[in-house]
Scaffold this active site. Sequence first.
Site, PDB file in Angstrom:
ATOM      1  N   ASP A 183     -57.571  -6.433  77.273  1.00 38.97           N
ATOM      2  CA  ASP A 183     -57.116  -5.193  76.642  1.00 38.97           C
ATOM      3  C   ASP A 183     -56.297  -4.328  77.592  1.00 38.97           C
ATOM      4  OD1 ASP A 183     -59.568  -5.001  78.030  1.00 38.97           O
ATOM      5  OD2 ASP A 183     -60.055  -3.116  77.064  1.00 38.97           O
ATOM      6  N   GLU A 223     -62.636  -4.423  77.514  1.00 44.26           N
ATOM      7  CA  GLU A 223     -63.327  -4.012  78.741  1.00 44.26           C
ATOM      8  C   GLU A 223     -63.267  -2.506  78.923  1.00 44.26           C
ATOM      9  OE1 GLU A 223     -64.095  -2.562  82.517  1.00 44.26           O
ATOM     10  OE2 GLU A 223     -62.001  -2.697  81.883  1.00 44.26           O
ATOM     11  N   GLU A 224     -62.201  -1.894  78.414  1.00 39.69           N
ATOM     12  CA  GLU A 224     -61.929  -0.486  78.709  1.00 39.69           C
ATOM     13  C   GLU A 224     -62.667   0.512  77.816  1.00 39.69           C
ATOM     14  OE1 GLU A 224     -60.327   0.543  81.210  1.00 39.69           O
ATOM     15  OE2 GLU A 224     -58.969  -1.037  81.860  1.00 39.69           O
TER      16      GLU A 224
END
Length: 394
Positions: A81, A139-140
Amino acid sequence: MMKEQIQELSQKIFKDVVANRRHLHANPELSFHEVATSAYVASKLDELNIPYVRMADNGIVGLLKGNKPSDQVVALRADMDALPITEANDVPYKSQNTGVMHACGHDVHTSSLLGTATILTSLKDQFGGTVKLIFQPAEEKLPGGANLMIQEGVLENPKPQAVLGQHVMPLIDAGKVGFRAGKYMASTDEIYVTVKGKGGHGAQPQQNIDPVIITAHILTALQQVVSRFADPKSPSVLSFGKVIANGATNIIPNEVYLEGTFRTMDEKWRSEAHIRMKKMAEGIAESMGGSCEFNIMRGYPFLINEEKLTASVRGYAEDYLGKENVLDLDIWMAAEDFAYYSQVADACFYRLGTRNESRGITSAVHTPTFDVEESALTVSTGLMAYMALKQLGN
């Protein structure tokens, strides 16, 4: 012999890895929206004849098996991402999606793992064991794609004996990597607070309950949670980056809104600190005639690199790159959802140098001018392939 083969292959595929990285960089997608990115990864795995399954919507997990007999399994993880940042770089591969940018290097991670898969596919006849290729979304953004993929069984069928992940680091020169055994990155929690009072005219404070003053006391007092209750030997950080008191020079508002973050490297203390912060803030507000809604969104756990595994893969890195190109890392109070893997499996998360001062490639991650020295892509692909095969016992 294997090392030289991998180094040669990493050079041979370099242009393709760069092309993949630039395609991904130009077409970034936000967390939980990596539809085109996922399709691109799938198409590349199809070209390599690597079977895969989908997880957590946009996640992809490939299984690459060596032709020699072995029941050993190692997992390699890359995140996919991007971030809600408008790119300021003037490069041919600049983001084509307005307001979205690969400012954290996930384009590097994904293209590198595809490159590693290409190298390993070329060597299938020479190794035994299974390499699990984890292309992870989100992940963010909480709750984190790693968390979701683990819940859906990414670490099962087959179960890896080790999970390895790499992340770009613009503080380290390209050609070098960094390791730290034990506790490495912090947990992260998001804090959302609303302090309520009674607004009115600033010239008549006696008629009001001032939430701005209450907030000031809360902000100051909460720092005691870190300075007086936390163990000084265990890092803790409490920061508030947003304070909104929407009054005016002569207007006291009805409420004040706060947002902050709490980070530490001890799960027991983390939970205790949550209780202390909430109790302290609510108590101060009540004692001053107001009230406080104190909400904590629990985020990623702290990241720990398993000692023996980290020592092993660091040794492989020194063999592959030379000791002078393998550095020691300090504790890093940023957070990473790779931490979820590290909490349930033997894991190692290391840093890939991407800095090149001579070309002005020095910007930090999460900035509009972040970029990487692309020569690092020979290291990112080859080293991970070498470590994976050595970890499998080849």
